[in-house]
Design a protein around this motif. Sequence first.
Motif, mmCIF file in Angstrom:
data_model
loop_
_atom_site.group_PDB
_atom_site.id
_atom_site.type_symbol
_atom_site.label_atom_id
_atom_site.label_comp_id
_atom_site.label_asym_id
_atom_site.label_seq_id
_atom_site.Cartn_x
_atom_site.Cartn_y
_atom_site.Cartn_z
ATOM 1 N N TRP A 61 0.627 -1.228 0.128
ATOM 2 C CA TRP A 61 0.175 -0.064 0.134
ATOM 3 C C TRP A 61 0.810 1.692 -0.091
ATOM 4 C CZ3 TRP A 61 -4.690 -0.400 -1.458
ATOM 5 C CH2 TRP A 61 -5.446 -1.451 -1.120
ATOM 6 N N LEU A 62 1.899 0.867 0.397
ATOM 7 C CA LEU A 62 3.380 2.499 0.740
ATOM 8 C C LEU A 62 3.329 2.814 -0.830
ATOM 9 C CD1 LEU A 62 4.402 4.493 2.313
ATOM 10 C CD2 LEU A 62 6.918 2.790 2.614
ATOM 11 N N GLU A 63 3.733 1.591 -1.272
ATOM 12 C CA GLU A 63 4.613 1.707 -2.718
ATOM 13 C C GLU A 63 3.429 2.334 -3.741
ATOM 14 O OE1 GLU A 63 7.031 -0.440 -0.563
ATOM 15 O OE2 GLU A 63 5.514 -0.959 -0.775
ATOM 16 N N LEU A 64 2.337 1.560 -3.542
ATOM 17 C CA LEU A 64 1.168 2.409 -4.654
ATOM 18 C C LEU A 64 1.086 3.586 -4.194
ATOM 19 C CD1 LEU A 64 -1.233 -1.102 -4.295
ATOM 20 C CD2 LEU A 64 -0.063 -0.179 -6.322
ATOM 21 N N GLY A 65 1.178 4.093 -2.561
ATOM 22 C CA GLY A 65 0.283 5.611 -2.781
ATOM 23 C C GLY A 65 1.491 6.802 -2.825
ATOM 24 N N PHE A 66 2.600 5.948 -2.982
ATOM 25 C CA PHE A 66 3.568 7.151 -3.939
ATOM 26 C C PHE A 66 3.466 7.075 -5.224
ATOM 27 C CE2 PHE A 66 6.773 6.261 0.204
ATOM 28 C CZ PHE A 66 6.702 8.001 -0.221
ATOM 29 N N MET A 67 2.891 5.930 -5.722
ATOM 30 C CA MET A 67 2.766 5.662 -7.374
ATOM 31 C C MET A 67 1.964 6.839 -7.296
ATOM 32 S SD MET A 67 3.792 1.926 -8.454
ATOM 33 C CE MET A 67 4.881 0.980 -8.553
ATOM 34 N N LEU A 68 0.863 6.517 -6.794
ATOM 35 C CA LEU A 68 -0.439 7.409 -7.632
ATOM 36 C C LEU A 68 -0.411 9.203 -6.795
ATOM 37 C CD1 LEU A 68 -3.212 7.469 -7.659
ATOM 38 C CD2 LEU A 68 -4.042 7.193 -5.628
ATOM 39 N N GLY A 69 0.664 9.451 -5.992
ATOM 40 C CA GLY A 69 0.342 10.782 -6.109
ATOM 41 C C GLY A 69 1.947 11.494 -6.981
ATOM 42 N N SER A 70 2.905 10.556 -7.442
ATOM 43 C CA SER A 70 3.079 10.731 -8.578
ATOM 44 C C SER A 70 2.792 11.056 -9.922
ATOM 45 C CB SER A 70 5.035 9.995 -8.024
ATOM 46 O OG SER A 70 5.867 10.031 -9.665
ATOM 47 N N ALA A 71 2.246 9.786 -9.886
ATOM 48 C CA ALA A 71 0.875 10.359 -10.925
ATOM 49 C C ALA A 71 -0.104 11.245 -11.361
ATOM 50 C CB ALA A 71 0.196 9.111 -10.943
#
Length: 286
Positions: A61-71
Amino acid sequence: MSFLALTLIVISAFMHATWNYLAKRSEGGYAFVWLYMMITLVVFAPFVIGLLIFRNVQIGWLELGFMLGSALIHLAYSLLLQKGYKVGDFSLVYPVCRGTGPLIVTIAAVFIYDEKLTTTGVIGIALITGSIFVITGGMEAIRKANTFIPLLYGMLIGVMIASYTLLDKGAVSVAMMSPLMLIYGSIVAQAIILSLFVFRSFEDVRHEWRHHKKEAIGVGILNQFAYVLVLTAMTFTPVSYVAPVREMSILIGTIMGTRMLSEGFGPRRIVAAGTMVAGVIAVAVQ
């Protein structure tokens, strides 16, 4: 800063200026951004598959959160950049946005990542700020409507650059994410979001492909490859060093805009861009 980090960033700077030059030559908009993102997904897919097979990559979830925020931040940046290039000269918008971004990053990194800012760094920031003012033509240019709007776009794009730089620095150096996985996950999310708008008028995509195929391919490859190099440098180098030094692309981009796109005020902007480079180097060696 190590020689390896410097080499990665300088190579990235040349790539970055080149893809921005190609983006300026396109008609821009949702269609072009979506098109080059799809090219990125196809080109980088084999590398991502290889990474998943041969490396133990954790995606929670942490990695997915970074990906979405960056996106979300990168998507705002990409669309604003295309709009900025429509309303203003490449050699004006590009230096302003690339100069404003690291200025914010360097100051913010002191508070977010506890990085130190020396007297040399402060001098560098002053040089950057002064160069931005000269590149835009000073108070005389600000009073002109046709320059003021591009200036605002350049500064807003700079805020987006600072935002994704600080977020992505945390992803690769604190959360220890793979730079390639971070970028690829971000592009996937951006492409999905953009698809909601693009598919309403897919003829625009066909038009961009017919008339700006080479530009889309060039941006799709160079854009993310340049950023992979920057993120790799960030994994072992303070972001307050990386963000300014990568703005060596300012000088390259300004020369491209004034010489290859026949934009005005070349000598003044080139001199100011050189001063800006001196400023970012001063920040980098602090």
